[in-house]
Design an enzyme around this catalytic site. Structure first.
Site, PDB file in Angstrom:
ATOM      1  N   GLU A 114     -37.590  -5.198  40.417  1.00 34.52           N
ATOM      2  CA  GLU A 114     -37.546  -6.493  41.381  1.00 34.52           C
ATOM      3  C   GLU A 114     -36.429  -7.132  40.729  1.00 34.52           C
ATOM      4  O   GLU A 114     -36.516  -7.615  39.431  1.00 34.52           O
ATOM      5  CB  GLU A 114     -38.803  -7.004  41.787  1.00 34.52           C
ATOM      6  N   TYR A 141     -28.020  -2.452  37.667  1.00 35.68           N
ATOM      7  CA  TYR A 141     -29.010  -1.328  38.167  1.00 35.68           C
ATOM      8  C   TYR A 141     -28.103  -0.498  39.384  1.00 35.68           C
ATOM      9  O   TYR A 141     -28.700   0.754  39.314  1.00 35.68           O
ATOM     10  CB  TYR A 141     -30.018  -2.249  39.051  1.00 35.68           C
TER      11      TYR A 141
END
Length: 162
Positions: A117, A129
């Site tokens: 998250e 990411y």
């Protein structure tokens, strides 16, 4: 030179290492830092693991903790709960090295996917990411709330291994 290794429990260095992680947390997560006690409680769970990054300072095994990744593995699913690099060591490829080691370990343990998250306003982390083959699979609207500031969405990102 950096060394990445899994934190082993019940070592003399464990307390010192977790304290170093808590200190890095204060620097990189000022509104939501996990305390030493929180980290100890998390690591007491069998499903929790932590990769540590140390800067090798000398030959006397006197290494300095500069980064970490706390993650959980439950059956074929894994989730990164915390990842951080000391601000003095950011932009040196440490997070990419952490991901390389983590991916190797998860694949060898037959993990099928990895979740994390991230704050929607954390562009550098999102870019990292995405480089690591994560994709947004869900948005939690107005999840992060800090007094006197607009709420920020949380992005749930996933990397699939199979």
């Amino acid at each position: 030179m950096f060394i990445i290794e899994k934190l082993t429990t019940h070592t003399a260095k464990q307390q010192q290492t977790i304290e170093a992680v808590a200190n890095i947390e204060l620097l990189v997560q000022p509104h939501d830092a996990w305390t030493y006690q929180t980290l100890v409680e998390m690591l007491a769970q069998d499903s929790m693991h932590m990769l540590m990054v140390y800067e090798q300072e000398d030959k006397a095994d006197n290494n300095k903790a500069v980064g970490y990744c706390l993650y959980q593995v439950i059956f074929e699913q894994a989730e990164i709960l915390r990842i951080g690099t000391h601000p003095d060591y950011q932009r040196q490829g440490i997070a990419s090295q952490i991901f390389a080691q983590l991916n190797e370990e998860l694949i060898s343990n037959q993990v099928e996917s990895l979740l994390l998250e991230v704050r929607a306003d954390n562009a550098p982390a999102i870019a990292l990411y995405e480089q690591q083959a994560f994709a947004v699979i869900h948005t939690r609207k107005n999840y992060y709330q800090v007094p006197h500031q607009p709420a920020v969405d949380a992005l749930i990102m996933q990397r699939v291994y199979v």
